[in-house]
Every structure is written in C-alpha cells, then in structure tokens.
Scaffold this active site. Structure first.
Site, mmCIF file in Angstrom:
data_model
loop_
_atom_site.group_PDB
_atom_site.id
_atom_site.type_symbol
_atom_site.label_atom_id
_atom_site.label_comp_id
_atom_site.label_asym_id
_atom_site.label_seq_id
_atom_site.Cartn_x
_atom_site.Cartn_y
_atom_site.Cartn_z
ATOM 1 N N LYS A 41 141.378 45.401 103.472
ATOM 2 C CA LYS A 41 141.895 46.597 102.790
ATOM 3 C C LYS A 41 143.038 46.208 101.843
ATOM 4 C CE LYS A 41 145.083 47.558 106.591
ATOM 5 N NZ LYS A 41 145.259 48.290 107.847
ATOM 6 N N ARG A 140 147.996 59.911 114.129
ATOM 7 C CA ARG A 140 147.821 59.650 112.705
ATOM 8 C C ARG A 140 146.451 60.164 112.297
ATOM 9 N NH1 ARG A 140 148.247 53.557 110.180
ATOM 10 N NH2 ARG A 140 146.246 53.332 111.230
ATOM 11 N N TYR A 293 172.487 42.475 86.288
ATOM 12 C CA TYR A 293 172.972 43.854 86.216
ATOM 13 C C TYR A 293 174.214 44.061 87.071
ATOM 14 C CZ TYR A 293 168.865 45.492 83.682
ATOM 15 O OH TYR A 293 167.921 45.705 82.719
ATOM 16 N N MET A 341 163.780 43.863 86.747
ATOM 17 C CA MET A 341 162.392 44.311 86.822
ATOM 18 C C MET A 341 161.420 43.145 86.615
ATOM 19 S SD MET A 341 160.326 47.153 84.582
ATOM 20 C CE MET A 341 161.194 48.604 85.133
HETATM 21 C C1 LIG Z 1 145.136 47.394 108.917
HETATM 22 C C2 LIG Z 1 144.387 47.737 110.133
HETATM 23 C C3 LIG Z 1 144.014 46.750 111.050
HETATM 24 C C4 LIG Z 1 144.448 45.309 110.937
HETATM 25 O O1 LIG Z 1 145.742 45.138 111.467
HETATM 26 P P1 LIG Z 1 146.496 43.718 111.489
HETATM 27 O O2 LIG Z 1 147.693 43.989 112.328
HETATM 28 O O3 LIG Z 1 146.864 43.397 110.086
HETATM 29 O O4 LIG Z 1 145.574 42.727 112.098
HETATM 30 C C5 LIG Z 1 143.230 47.144 112.114
HETATM 31 N N1 LIG Z 1 142.840 48.423 112.276
HETATM 32 C C6 LIG Z 1 143.205 49.391 111.421
HETATM 33 C C7 LIG Z 1 142.748 50.788 111.650
HETATM 34 C C8 LIG Z 1 143.994 49.093 110.327
HETATM 35 O O5 LIG Z 1 144.351 50.073 109.482
#
Ligand SMILES: *Cc1c(COP(=O)(O)O)cnc(C)c1O
Length: 400
Positions: A41, A140, A293, A341
C-alpha cells in the site's frame, strides 16, 4: 548523459533483491502452513509500487495488500496474476472496478456488500471472494460482534459473494506484553463461533490477522493455535519488515525476554531503500554568520557548510533541522539551521575535502555508517512508516 545524471540529484535507490530476500526470509519464518500478504500500500511504503510489487511476486508472493481500489488497479497493471487484497475498503461506485480488475476487497458493512453483490452478478464471473473484517477493539473499521449475525445474511451458499477470509487488525502487536492483543484474539474467536454456528453460506478458509510485529514479536503461537481451533489457514499481512525494518516494541522486551525471532530478523532483514543527494556547493562562513530561515543556527567559529538539494517538500522532516545528520564521506554531517522546502545546509567543518558532487546519504549506509528509518523517526518524533511514505513523489525511485 542519461536522465539521472542530468536530473536534480535527490533520489531513492530501491534494492529489489533485498526485498525479495526479505520476503523469502519472512515466508520461511511464517512456515508453509501460513499465507503471507506482501503489503504494498501507499506506493509500497514509499518505495515504489512498480518496482516492489513485481519483486515480491518474483520472490513467491501470491498476495499483495493495498489500501484502495485505485492502488489495486495500479498493482494489477504490474502484477497480472497476483491476488490483490484491498484493505481500506471499497467506496460507493467502485464495485465494478473491483470485479473488473479481479481485486479482493475487505468488507464490513451492508452497503458495501450490496454494491459488490450486484456488480458480481452483473459480471457473471462466478462468486466474488471477499475478506470480512471484524472490529475486535481498534474501532477503526470492521463489523462489530453485535452486527455480525445480520451482516452474515448477505452470504448464502449460492449467492454472488464468497467469504474467503475472516480478518482483523491488531492495534497493539508492538507492545511486548499485550493484554490488548489477548483481548482482540478473544473477540475474534467469539466472532468465529458466531460464524460457525449460524451460517452455512459463510465458510471461510483463511484467518487473516497479524502484521510484521505479530510475526516477529512472538505472537505466532497464539495466532496459530487460534487458526487451528477454527480449522482455518492463518494469513499474515506483512509490510514494514518486507522493507527491511524490524519493528521495535514499546515498552521493549525485558532483558532476556526478547524472542529469538526478533534478534534474527534484525540480523537478516535488509533495508530496501537508500535516500541520497549530492553536495551542490560548499562555502566558508565567518563566526557570527547565520544559516537558514530565521537564523536558528549561528556559527560560533569559522565553518564550512554544504548546500544539498533536499528539503521538506522532498519528505525530509522539517523537525530534523539542527537535530539530525546526513552522511558525507562516511561521516556524520549535522543539519545546520532550518530545513527549507527544497534545500538544506550541512555542517561539514570536521569533514575533510568535501566538494560539490559528493554523494550525501540522507537515509541508508555510507562507508559502514548507517542512518536508519528509525533514526529519522526518533529525531522527528514519528515512526518509520511515516518517514518512508513522506518521501515525495518528485524524488525518483531508482532500481539498483
Ligand atoms: C499496513 C497494514 C498492515 C501491515 O503492517 P506492518 O506493521 O507494516 O507490517 C497489515 N494490515 C493492515 C490492515 C494494514 O493496514
């Protein structure tokens, strides 16, 4: 000259062989009875999806994990045969894309299921496999235990949806002694009981629970025994460790109580990303001269300082100004003054011979010295996941 030698020199080198090594290592850790999702992801944790997803597949990954349908479509374009789990849910209007691209969505509410069911029926490709997420305490996403029974009515033996996995997300698996995880697994087992008793149309094969910390931090026994009692195959979803970072535990394990798995992972996982730039110019400044800055740094003696083309718009955290280092000629060069930046300034007074064009390592190894994602995270008050995913799109990811 090729594109890279003529580009603004701020880039991330991605070692796909290290990613392959990490996947195989984690796979062997998890054991053959366990399915592993390679989590890619957020553009493969900022490492570049188009480099990393195919590398994971080359190493044997059959599953990729993404956040959104959009990311799933991008993953499908580079990995035509992988199973792709969309973990962050399907939004209204996206069900057709799920079916068209052969994605496997995490689901937890009736509206999602209705849309997916009608898209699956329209496309006549056979049942759409979905992973049902249970909220076991994180609040969540996921269906609550109270709503589970009625949601399960969406699954029938001949319907367009097939429940392939029951899924939950552990929200405290990086706590060395986690009462929270124990409670979550208890609620998950309760959900599995509801499933087994009432719904012949909902017969999952997989139990998807646990990320990097659960695999490496000694929770596999609990996960394996739960999967065994439920007669399901355990599935892990592995992100951070795949990119070569061993999760840290808070509070940490007491002396002598750290699982051997964690020490082994620290030895064997290989960082995949190195973030680099080059010295643009070097100047000598007199005592009293201010840098950056608001003049938050004032030279107290004659200094040599190097300008680098990397700033917070590249993902270099602004909080690193005056409190972190980069590597130049194998030595630590402190950031002097604020991170701008697009640029920042390094104190290279103590480093001999620094000149324009010298390679600078922002994150990674140079001559045996290392700056890790955890080093960045600690200096900036964040976590490695954020350090990686903030490296900006304008920083090219280059396979090495
Ligand atoms: C990002 C994510 C993972 C992976 O987690 P890591 O700690 O990076 O291994 C697993 N399950 C879900 C639902 C996630 O969003």
């Amino acid at each position: 000259m090729d594109r890279l030698t003529t580009a603004r020199p701020c880039w991330a080198e991605i070692n796909t062989r290290s990613l392959e090594h990490n996947y195989r290592f984690l796979r062997s850790f998890a054991g053959p009875q366990t399915a592993c999702v390679a989590v890619v992801k957020a553009d493969a944790y900022g490492h570049g999806l188009s480099l990393c997803a195919p590398a994971a597949v080359r190493a044997g990954a059959r599953w990729l994990g993404v956040t959104s349908v959009e990311e799933g479509v991008a993953a499908r374009a580079v990995c035509p045969d992988a199973r792709i789990l969309v973990m962050g849910g399907v939004f209204p209007g996206q069900a057709d894309a799920v079916v068209a691209h052969g994605l496997t969505p995490a689901v937890w509410d009736a509206a999602q299921l209705n849309e997916l069911a009608s898209a699956a029926s329209d496309w006549l490709l056979g049942p759409l496999r979905v992973h049902l997420e249970i909220d076991t305490g994180m609040s969540r996403q996921g269906v609550s235990l109270a709503d589970l029974t009625s949601l399960l009515d969406n699954f029938t033996v001949t319907g367009p949806l097939r429940l392939e996995a029951v899924m939950t997300h552990l929200y405290a698996s990086d706590e060395a002694v986690s009462v929270r995880t124990t409670l979550q697994l208890g609620r998950l087992e309760e959900a599995l009981g509801i499933l087994a008793s009432a719904h012949p149309g909902a017969a999952p094969e997989l139990l998807s629970v646990g990320a990097s910390a659960a695999l490496l931090g000694g929770q596999m026994e609990a996960l394996n025994s739960l999967a065994e009692r439920a007669k399901l195959r355990l599935m892990l979803r592995l992100g951070l460790a795949l990119y070569g970072v061993t999760p840290r535990f808070t509070p940490p394990f007491a002396a002598g109580e750290e699982p051997e798995t964690l020490a082994r992972a620290r030895r064997e996982l290989e960082p995949v990303l190195a973030w680099k730039t080059r010295v643009a110019s070097v100047r000598t400044i007199a005592p009293g001269t201010e840098i950056g800055y608001n003049g938050t740094f004032i030279a107290s003696e004659p200094m040599r300082v190097a300008l680098i083309p990397a700033g917070y718009a590249d993902g270099l955290d602004r909080r690193l100004g005056n409190r972190f280092n980069a590597l130049v000629r194998g030595q630590l060069a402190p950031f002097a003054g604020r991170i701008s930046m697009d640029q920042s300034v390094l104190d290279v007074t103590e480093i001999d011979g620094v000149e324009p064009g010298d390679e600078v390592v922002l994150l990674g190894t140079q001559s045996g010295q290392n700056l890790s994602a955890y080093d960045h995270a600690e200096a900036a008050g964040t976590i490695p996941w954020e350090v990686f995913t903030r490296i900006a799109a304008r920083v090219p990811r280059v396979a090495v």
